[in-house]
Design an enzyme around this catalytic site. Structure first.
Site, PDB file in Angstrom:
ATOM      1  N   PRO A  23       0.794  -1.235   0.000  1.00 29.32           N
ATOM      2  CA  PRO A  23       0.000   0.000   0.000  1.00 29.32           C
ATOM      3  C   PRO A  23       0.823   1.281   0.000  1.00 29.32           C
ATOM      4  CG  PRO A  23       0.022  -0.975   2.184  1.00 29.32           C
ATOM      5  CD  PRO A  23       0.723  -1.951   1.293  1.00 29.32           C
ATOM      6  N   ASP A  56       4.656   1.875 -11.498  1.00 28.54           N
ATOM      7  CA  ASP A  56       3.406   2.611 -11.699  1.00 28.54           C
ATOM      8  C   ASP A  56       3.329   3.845 -10.811  1.00 28.54           C
ATOM      9  OD1 ASP A  56       2.366   1.007 -13.588  1.00 28.54           O
ATOM     10  OD2 ASP A  56       1.020  -0.103 -12.259  1.00 28.54           O
ATOM     11  N   LYS A  63       0.056   5.639 -15.895  1.00 27.69           N
ATOM     12  CA  LYS A  63      -0.903   6.038 -16.946  1.00 27.69           C
ATOM     13  C   LYS A  63      -1.814   7.136 -16.455  1.00 27.69           C
ATOM     14  CE  LYS A  63      -1.159   1.297 -17.462  1.00 27.69           C
ATOM     15  NZ  LYS A  63      -1.954   0.168 -17.108  1.00 27.69           N
ATOM     16  N   GLY A 123       1.469  -1.059  -7.542  1.00 29.68           N
ATOM     17  CA  GLY A 123       0.947  -0.769  -6.205  1.00 29.68           C
ATOM     18  C   GLY A 123       0.075  -1.907  -5.691  1.00 29.68           C
ATOM     19  N   GLY A 124       0.101  -2.122  -4.373  1.00 32.10           N
ATOM     20  CA  GLY A 124      -0.757  -3.144  -3.761  1.00 32.10           C
ATOM     21  C   GLY A 124      -0.382  -4.524  -4.230  1.00 32.10           C
ATOM     22  N   ASP A 125      -1.372  -5.280  -4.695  1.00 27.88           N
ATOM     23  CA  ASP A 125      -1.152  -6.604  -5.269  1.00 27.88           C
ATOM     24  C   ASP A 125      -1.368  -6.511  -6.786  1.00 27.88           C
ATOM     25  OD1 ASP A 125      -1.252  -9.796  -4.421  1.00 27.88           O
ATOM     26  OD2 ASP A 125      -2.249  -9.324  -6.318  1.00 27.88           O
ATOM     27  N   MET A 182     -10.926   3.032  -6.483  1.00 28.57           N
ATOM     28  CA  MET A 182     -11.176   3.923  -7.624  1.00 28.57           C
ATOM     29  C   MET A 182     -12.581   4.523  -7.538  1.00 28.57           C
ATOM     30  SD  MET A 182      -9.273   1.687 -10.556  1.00 28.57           S
ATOM     31  CE  MET A 182      -9.570   0.090  -9.842  1.00 28.57           C
ATOM     32  N   GLY A 185      -3.286   5.829   2.033  1.00 31.38           N
ATOM     33  CA  GLY A 185      -3.140   5.003   3.230  1.00 31.38           C
ATOM     34  C   GLY A 185      -1.732   4.465   3.424  1.00 31.38           C
TER      35      GLY A 185
HETATM   36  C1  LIG Z   1      -5.755   0.514 -10.145  1.00 27.95           C
HETATM   37  S1  LIG Z   1      -6.206   0.205  -8.474  1.00 27.95           S
HETATM   38  C2  LIG Z   1      -4.835  -0.792  -7.995  1.00 27.95           C
HETATM   39  C3  LIG Z   1      -5.047  -1.519  -6.698  1.00 27.95           C
HETATM   40  C4  LIG Z   1      -3.813  -2.270  -6.229  1.00 27.95           C
HETATM   41  N1  LIG Z   1      -3.432  -3.291  -7.162  1.00 27.95           N
HETATM   42  C5  LIG Z   1      -3.981  -2.872  -4.841  1.00 27.95           C
HETATM   43  O1  LIG Z   1      -4.033  -4.101  -4.690  1.00 27.95           O
HETATM   44  O2  LIG Z   1      -4.024  -2.087  -3.883  1.00 27.95           O
HETATM   45  C6  LIG Z   1      -5.869   1.778  -7.753  1.00 27.95           C
HETATM   46  C7  LIG Z   1      -6.723   2.082  -6.547  1.00 27.95           C
HETATM   47  O3  LIG Z   1      -6.238   1.419  -5.401  1.00 27.95           O
HETATM   48  C8  LIG Z   1      -6.495   2.199  -4.248  1.00 27.95           C
HETATM   49  N2  LIG Z   1      -5.221   2.471  -3.556  1.00 27.95           N
HETATM   50  C9  LIG Z   1      -4.040   1.934  -3.855  1.00 27.95           C
HETATM   51  N3  LIG Z   1      -3.096   2.309  -2.960  1.00 27.95           N
HETATM   52  C10 LIG Z   1      -3.721   3.104  -2.066  1.00 27.95           C
HETATM   53  C11 LIG Z   1      -3.302   3.795  -0.892  1.00 27.95           C
HETATM   54  N4  LIG Z   1      -2.051   3.750  -0.444  1.00 27.95           N
HETATM   55  N5  LIG Z   1      -4.229   4.507  -0.207  1.00 27.95           N
HETATM   56  C12 LIG Z   1      -5.498   4.564  -0.628  1.00 27.95           C
HETATM   57  N6  LIG Z   1      -5.943   3.932  -1.728  1.00 27.95           N
HETATM   58  C13 LIG Z   1      -5.081   3.204  -2.431  1.00 27.95           C
HETATM   59  C14 LIG Z   1      -7.217   3.451  -4.720  1.00 27.95           C
HETATM   60  O4  LIG Z   1      -8.604   3.203  -4.669  1.00 27.95           O
HETATM   61  C15 LIG Z   1      -6.735   3.545  -6.149  1.00 27.95           C
HETATM   62  O5  LIG Z   1      -7.596   4.315  -6.944  1.00 27.95           O
END
Ligand SMILES: C[S@@+](CC[C@H](N)C(=O)[O-])C[C@H]1O[C@@H](n2cnc3c(N)ncnc32)[C@H](O)[C@@H]1O
Length: 245
Positions: free
Chosen positions: A9, A32, A54, A85-87, A165, A194
């Protein structure tokens, strides 16, 4: 070898151990918009860092260019990292990239990451489930290729709704969920950036979502579990967690 790596995150020590090891030996990293500067600091200092984030409207041409660049880099370097980001497999097009690369005869290793969908609410003291309050949750996107995700209504009855999103369409999300039977007074919270030093919270109720001033990236949580934040956060704020590490 191409490593498809989840960056978690944002906070650097929320990376997996495997991700940190892979970043330390990378020759090139394509990353990204959501990858935090704190995580990029862990990349092998000799590696090339390529930003491939993007913007709206340029998703498809850029995605194709990223795929081709990944394949090109993989023919030149032993350790190419695609950092997301994230997974990578949660709203991250990770599986599409994986498929393209194996179709090109390239070897891929997936390194999962901690998704923002669960970690960002939990770090804010909002657990997705809580005995007696929420027995389940749904994770949904508020935005699809054509704009607002009308399919949200199929998940409207979940105890806890976690929406990624969802900043741009927040007013429509509220209208749709209230029309589907949710209470306009139900607690809701946006958590912006976050786990990073830029983290911000916006607690409100479902009916007021449209007037919240929030920036992407943010996770939206709707449900009674949002109320737990006031009980759990004093523990976090007192430094209990930090003190045990
Ligand atoms: C394209 S999605 C990718 C999600 C990512 N693969 C994940 O597992 O967290 C992008 C969305 O993830 C959320 N997001 C990702 N990182 C975040 C963070 N640190 N704080 C808040 N929202 C986050 C938001 O809703 C953002 O618009």
């Amino acid at each position: 070898m191409i490593y498809l790596v989840g960056a978690g995150p944002g906070r650097a020590d929320l990376l997996t151990v495997r991700a940190a090891r892979v970043l330390a030996k990378a020759n090139v990293v394509l990353y990204d918009r959501l990858v935090s500067p704190e995580v990029l600091d862990l990349v092998n200092p000799a590696a090339d860092l390529l930003f491939v984030g993007k913007r709206d409207g340029e998703q498809e041409p850029i995605q194709q260019a990223i795929l081709e660049e990944l394949a090109r880099q993989a023919h030149q370097h032993p350790h190419v990292v695609r950092l997301k980001g994230g997974d990578p497999m949660v709203f991250g097009r990770g599986a599409e990239e994986w498929q393209y690369l194996i179709d090109q005869g390239l070897e891929v290793e997936l390194v999962p990451g901690i998704s923002s969908a669960l970690s960002v609410p939990s770090l804010a003291g909002i657990p997705p489930t809580f005995r007696g309050i929420a027995n389940g949750f749904a994770v949904i996107t508020g935005h699809v290729r054509d704009g607002f995700n009308e399919e949200l209504k199929r998940y409207a009855q979940a105890d806890t709704l976690i929406i990624l999103m969802g900043t741009r369409h927040r007013a429509r999300i509220a209208d749709l969920l209230i029309a589907a039977g949710r209470d306009a007074q139900e607690p809701a919270c946006f958590i912006e950036n976050g786990s990073t030093p830029r983290e911000r919270f916006h607690e409100t109720v479902l009916g007021e979502l449209g007037s919240v001033r929030v920036e992407s990236p943010a996770v939206l949580v709707i449900g009674q579990v949002v109320r737990l934040r006031e009980r759990l956060v004093p523990l976090l704020a007192s430094g209990c967690l930090e003190a045990t590490i």
